[in-house]
Design an enzyme around this catalytic site. Sequence first.
Site, mmCIF file in Angstrom:
data_model
loop_
_atom_site.group_PDB
_atom_site.id
_atom_site.type_symbol
_atom_site.label_atom_id
_atom_site.label_comp_id
_atom_site.label_asym_id
_atom_site.label_seq_id
_atom_site.Cartn_x
_atom_site.Cartn_y
_atom_site.Cartn_z
ATOM 1 N N TRP A 153 50.402 48.066 42.043
ATOM 2 C CA TRP A 153 50.339 49.417 43.412
ATOM 3 C C TRP A 153 50.716 50.696 42.568
ATOM 4 O O TRP A 153 50.535 52.073 42.958
ATOM 5 C CB TRP A 153 51.697 48.246 43.574
ATOM 6 C CG TRP A 153 51.334 47.420 44.371
ATOM 7 C CD1 TRP A 153 51.585 45.759 44.261
ATOM 8 C CD2 TRP A 153 50.338 47.617 45.831
ATOM 9 N NE1 TRP A 153 51.264 45.645 45.210
ATOM 10 C CE2 TRP A 153 51.147 45.758 45.907
ATOM 11 C CE3 TRP A 153 49.666 48.136 46.206
ATOM 12 C CZ2 TRP A 153 49.544 45.772 47.206
ATOM 13 C CZ3 TRP A 153 48.763 47.735 48.029
ATOM 14 C CH2 TRP A 153 49.095 46.225 48.043
ATOM 15 N N LYS A 198 58.919 43.105 52.252
ATOM 16 C CA LYS A 198 59.037 41.625 51.159
ATOM 17 C C LYS A 198 60.305 41.546 50.916
ATOM 18 O O LYS A 198 60.902 39.990 50.869
ATOM 19 C CB LYS A 198 58.974 42.662 49.213
ATOM 20 C CG LYS A 198 57.593 43.274 49.737
ATOM 21 C CD LYS A 198 56.625 42.647 49.152
ATOM 22 C CE LYS A 198 55.093 42.696 50.146
ATOM 23 N NZ LYS A 198 54.838 44.092 48.771
ATOM 24 N N ASP A 215 59.148 53.014 44.069
ATOM 25 C CA ASP A 215 58.002 52.645 45.418
ATOM 26 C C ASP A 215 59.212 50.786 45.073
ATOM 27 O O ASP A 215 59.149 50.825 43.942
ATOM 28 C CB ASP A 215 56.631 52.084 45.020
ATOM 29 C CG ASP A 215 56.782 51.368 45.093
ATOM 30 O OD1 ASP A 215 57.104 49.832 46.081
ATOM 31 O OD2 ASP A 215 55.101 50.840 45.136
HETATM 32 C C1 LIG Z 1 53.420 45.162 48.469
HETATM 33 C C2 LIG Z 1 53.276 45.969 47.679
HETATM 34 C C3 LIG Z 1 52.622 46.961 48.376
HETATM 35 C C4 LIG Z 1 51.967 47.926 49.476
HETATM 36 O O1 LIG Z 1 53.143 48.113 50.823
HETATM 37 P P1 LIG Z 1 51.790 48.270 52.421
HETATM 38 O O2 LIG Z 1 53.580 47.989 53.170
HETATM 39 O O3 LIG Z 1 51.132 46.890 52.085
HETATM 40 O O4 LIG Z 1 51.189 49.622 52.098
HETATM 41 C C5 LIG Z 1 53.084 48.974 47.505
HETATM 42 N N1 LIG Z 1 54.546 48.449 46.107
HETATM 43 C C6 LIG Z 1 54.603 47.270 46.359
HETATM 44 C C7 LIG Z 1 55.739 47.431 44.428
HETATM 45 C C8 LIG Z 1 54.503 46.050 47.278
HETATM 46 O O5 LIG Z 1 54.971 45.416 46.105
#
Ligand SMILES: *Cc1c(COP(=O)(O)O)cnc(C)c1O
Length: 356
Positions: free
Chosen positions: A99, A190, A166
Site C-alpha cells: 500500500w 478494516k 494512511d
Molecule cells: C486496505 C488498505 C488500503 C486500500 O484501501 P481501499 O479503500 O480498498 O482503497 C490502503 N492502505 C492500507 C494500509 C490498507 O490496509
Amino acid sequence: MKKHNFYAGPSILPEDTIKNTADAVLNFAGTGLSLLEVSHRGKEFVAVMDQAQALFKELLDIPEGYEVLFVGGGASTQFCMVPYNLMNKKAAYLNTGAWANKALKEAKGFGEVVEVATSKDKNYSYIPKNYEVPVDAEYFHITTNNTIYGTEIKKDIEVGVPLIADMSSDIFSRPVDVSKYTLIYGGAQKNLAPSGVTFVIVKKDALGKMERHIPTMLDYRTHIEKGSMFNTPPVLPVFSALQTLNWLKEKGGLVAMEKRNIEKAGILYDEIDRNRLFKATVNDLEDRSLMNICFVMNDEYKELEKDFFDFATAQGMVGIKGHRSVGGFRASTYNALPKESVEALVAAMKEFEVKH
Ligand SMILES: *Cc1c(COP(=O)(O)O)cnc(C)c1O
C-alpha cells in the site's frame, strides 16, 4: 458452530454496528422508510453525519483547526488526492509495503518523490529506522499499519516536515496525537464500517497552497465547505461508522481499546513464539502489528500448512490464510474481534501441535 472472523478487510465489525444497520435498513430513525431510500439532506441523515463527525473528533481528541471528512473512492483515491492538494514539487515517502508503495508511485505523477527508506529487502518484515527526511519535502507520508505484512508504526513520530498517514487498518486501535499530523486518511472497511466510505482528517490551514488546478471532487476544500455533502455521501457506511463510534465510546474509548488490543495480540504472539510448529514473520517486537498477525509454519513443518488451515477451518476459524505475498497465515485482530476468538485460535494451534 461459532465462527471466528479473522478477515483482513472487509472485516469483523461490532455486533451492534451490524444489528443497528440492519434495523435502519428496514426502518430508519422511526421514519417508516429504509435508510436506503431517504434523502441524504433529510434531517434524520444530516443528524447522522453531524454526529459521526463530532464523535470522530471526540474519540480521537482532534484539536481545533482540523476537519473530518467522509468521502468515496477508498484509501486508494487518497493516494492521488494527497499529492494533488499538498505537493507542489517534492514529497518524501516511507516504503513499508504494497500500500505504501502504491501511494508512493501515485505521487510520482505530481513531482519529485524521495523514498527515504524501504524494507523491501526483507519482504517488508520490519519498519525501517534511522532514515533522514529531506527538510525541503512538503510532507512525509507513512503507512502506520501494513495490513499485508503485519508491521505497524505504533507511536506518533516527528520528522520536522508535515506528516501524512494512511491509517486504514489501525485507526481507532489506539489513541493518536492528531496534532502531529497534517492529514490522516483511510478506507473504513478494516476497523470502522462496511466498505464505501473513506475518512480524512485534515488540517485546514495546510490547504490552498497549490499552483495547479485541482478537480472539484478531488479538492479537500470542496468537501470541507459542504460538510461532506457536496455530492451524495456513502449513506449506509456513514451510518454504520456512527454505530461503531458509539460502540467505541461505550467500551471506554481508545485508551481501553489499545489495552484490549495489546492483550489480544499478546496472547497470539506468545503462542506463535512458544509453539514449535509456527514462527512469526515479523521478529522485532516493536514492529509487530496489533491488528494483523502474520505467521508461517516453521521450516521443518512446512508440509503441514494446508493441514493446519483445514484443521483451524473445521474449528470455526475464518479468513486466516496469509496474503499471497507473505504466505502462511494472517490473523487480523481488529477492535471488534473478541478475545475468545483469539483464544480459540490459540487452542487450535496447541491441539495441532500435540497431534504432530
Ligand atoms: C486496505 C488498505 C488500503 C486500500 O484501501 P481501499 O479503500 O480498498 O482503497 C490502503 N492502505 C492500507 C494500509 C490498507 O490496509
